[in-house]
Design a protein around this motif. Sequence first.
Motif, PDB file in Angstrom:
ATOM      1  N   TRP A 289       0.831  -1.201   0.000  1.00  0.00           N
ATOM      2  CA  TRP A 289       0.000   0.000   0.000  1.00  0.00           C
ATOM      3  C   TRP A 289       0.867   1.254   0.000  1.00  0.00           C
ATOM      4  CZ3 TRP A 289      -4.982  -0.306  -1.175  1.00  0.00           C
ATOM      5  CH2 TRP A 289      -5.574  -1.560  -1.091  1.00  0.00           C
ATOM      6  N   GLU A 315     -11.284   2.866  -0.004  1.00  0.00           N
ATOM      7  CA  GLU A 315     -11.264   2.630   1.437  1.00  0.00           C
ATOM      8  C   GLU A 315     -11.973   1.332   1.778  1.00  0.00           C
ATOM      9  OE1 GLU A 315     -13.233   5.993   3.330  1.00  0.00           O
ATOM     10  OE2 GLU A 315     -15.151   4.934   3.286  1.00  0.00           O
ATOM     11  N   ARG A 318      -8.399  -4.149   3.820  1.00  0.00           N
ATOM     12  CA  ARG A 318      -7.452  -4.439   2.744  1.00  0.00           C
ATOM     13  C   ARG A 318      -7.436  -5.912   2.362  1.00  0.00           C
ATOM     14  NH1 ARG A 318      -2.701  -0.117   4.204  1.00  0.00           N
ATOM     15  NH2 ARG A 318      -3.892   1.672   3.428  1.00  0.00           N
ATOM     16  N   ASP A 319      -8.246  -6.683   3.086  1.00  0.00           N
ATOM     17  CA  ASP A 319      -8.388  -8.085   2.683  1.00  0.00           C
ATOM     18  C   ASP A 319      -9.863  -8.396   2.423  1.00  0.00           C
ATOM     19  OD1 ASP A 319      -9.370  -7.820   5.207  1.00  0.00           O
ATOM     20  OD2 ASP A 319      -8.342  -9.575   6.037  1.00  0.00           O
ATOM     21  N   TYR A 363     -14.459  -3.249   0.230  1.00  0.00           N
ATOM     22  CA  TYR A 363     -13.469  -2.267  -0.200  1.00  0.00           C
ATOM     23  C   TYR A 363     -14.116  -1.477  -1.336  1.00  0.00           C
ATOM     24  CZ  TYR A 363      -9.144  -0.130  -1.732  1.00  0.00           C
ATOM     25  OH  TYR A 363      -8.179   0.785  -2.066  1.00  0.00           O
ATOM     26  N   THR A 365     -13.997   1.628  -4.096  1.00  0.00           N
ATOM     27  CA  THR A 365     -13.063   2.492  -4.801  1.00  0.00           C
ATOM     28  C   THR A 365     -13.699   3.010  -6.086  1.00  0.00           C
ATOM     29  OG1 THR A 365     -10.754   2.720  -5.483  1.00  0.00           O
ATOM     30  CG2 THR A 365     -11.864   0.673  -6.104  1.00  0.00           C
ATOM     31  N   GLU A 400      -4.838  -1.985  -6.868  1.00  0.00           N
ATOM     32  CA  GLU A 400      -5.744  -2.199  -5.723  1.00  0.00           C
ATOM     33  C   GLU A 400      -6.327  -3.622  -5.760  1.00  0.00           C
ATOM     34  OE1 GLU A 400      -8.165   1.367  -6.676  1.00  0.00           O
ATOM     35  OE2 GLU A 400      -8.291   1.636  -4.515  1.00  0.00           O
ATOM     36  N   LEU A 403      -3.719  -6.060  -4.606  1.00  0.00           N
ATOM     37  CA  LEU A 403      -3.417  -5.991  -3.170  1.00  0.00           C
ATOM     38  C   LEU A 403      -4.565  -6.541  -2.331  1.00  0.00           C
ATOM     39  CD1 LEU A 403      -1.686  -2.481  -3.009  1.00  0.00           C
ATOM     40  CD2 LEU A 403      -0.596  -4.686  -2.607  1.00  0.00           C
ATOM     41  N   VAL A 404      -5.795  -6.164  -2.684  1.00  0.00           N
ATOM     42  CA  VAL A 404      -6.947  -6.621  -1.886  1.00  0.00           C
ATOM     43  C   VAL A 404      -7.255  -8.078  -2.229  1.00  0.00           C
ATOM     44  CG1 VAL A 404      -9.400  -6.234  -1.374  1.00  0.00           C
ATOM     45  CG2 VAL A 404      -7.893  -4.289  -1.753  1.00  0.00           C
TER      46      VAL A 404
END
Length: 484
Positions: A289, A315, A318-319, A363, A365, A400, A403-404
């Motif tokens: 991140w 936001e 993150r998992d 999450y 976005t 993103e 990562l997520v």
Amino acid sequence: MKAVTLAHHEDVSGWRAAARALALGGVPADQVTWQVEGEGGDLFGDESLPDAQPDARLSVPKPFLSLASSVICHSDPERFALLYSMLLHLQDHRHALEDRADPLMKRLEVMRKAVGRDIHKMRAFVRFREVEAAEDVPERFVAWFEPEHHVVRTNAPFFQRRFASMAWSILTPELCAHWDGEALAFTEGATKADAPDGDPVEETWKTYYASIFNPARVKVKAMTAEMPKKYWKNMPETALVPELISSARAREIEMIERSRANLDMPEVPATMPAQPKSQPELAPPIDSWESLAAEAQRRHGDDRSNSGTQLVFGEGPRDAALMLIGEQPGDQEDRAGRPFVGPAGQLLDEALGEAGIDRSDTYLTNAVKRFKYEQRGKRRIHSKPNAGDIEHYRWWLEAERKLVDPAVTVALGATAARAMIGKVVTISKTRGEAIELADGSEGWVTVHPSYLLRLPDPVKAAEERARFIEELAMIRGRVEALAA
Ligand code: URA
């Protein structure tokens, strides 16, 4: 007594053909025995399928077929019989699939979830190791994996797409899948000893992992929840984990002391060890991140023309298992620096709530990260992002997603759909069912909440809102099935 022998453990078409004929022939569930070819002894029973009874009709709702294709992969030998019972049950109880209190449905749902988890784990935890290839054969990669359920056939096309240019084999105790660049093939199960153990690729991978391992970030509980210990032993980088964890505290203290003493940071190799060949997906250029935030600033810190005051970051956890993508921040989001806090956000919150989804578990976005508008007097009027705007920020959305790593991603509206899929799609043609995204995960497309806010006819608006909530509820079901 009727006896059915299926070709293999995931033989959903064999099961469907037999179940259909048996149901139309009026055969009750307790009059059928099921087995898989080559397993168990001879079945006692008549293997011929019955003729359909006069006037017999069978109603098979589409969601049942999807349930059956998951449940068939479960390791419970009773699964074929349970599915057949459900097929018969549905003839008199049309809504049993939606009835959460129905005991048979409950049991099948638990099985579906377990299979979904196993499919997801296999996708996440298979690691290939390079093996010596014959002279005229290109490099070959082999992985060892121990699934809990019968998911190898179902999952093989995912690996075929992801590693299309590699020749690979996935060995498991029950079934092995092989891809030679042209065709998928399956052979009988193998043992762990058949898989390579330790090779140059693995060593490189371990070195890389050790070099990025940050002891301050070790969350053993989260790691074991995400990656059950059972799988650790098959992953080259996790072979390091117990040792790294046990020395983590010492390394952490050492790092703190070094920085206190104002010494240099631990030596970092001048060049990072090369990534394992043919595994670029495992090593995205943006791997944290922090590096995403830095890259966003570097690339977009100065984007100002025609656009809002700040970059609005996604936001949420993150998992998160569920990621929602909107179009771009609006006026209020630009002021607050957070996605979906204005009128569209309020509608989205309500719809999520009615669909049984907690916003704080998702999450959220946007495809485009800065508010694009036209100034009219004092008002800032939203301008629709064009293809160039979407492309401009696409690297960010992809980072993103990596990562997520959500089980399900939902595009709200056409801009988000274009960013998620990479091409223009028609919402009305794409909505309502899952699509497979380029990385093999599940995607959905639905309308943007602003579309609902703009509908002038209140009857149409209510209908469309209900449809939006219905789709979100379906999506919740998929998230539960895949990520629970
Ligand atoms: N609309 C969007 O697409 N995103 C937001 O964050 C707000 C409104």
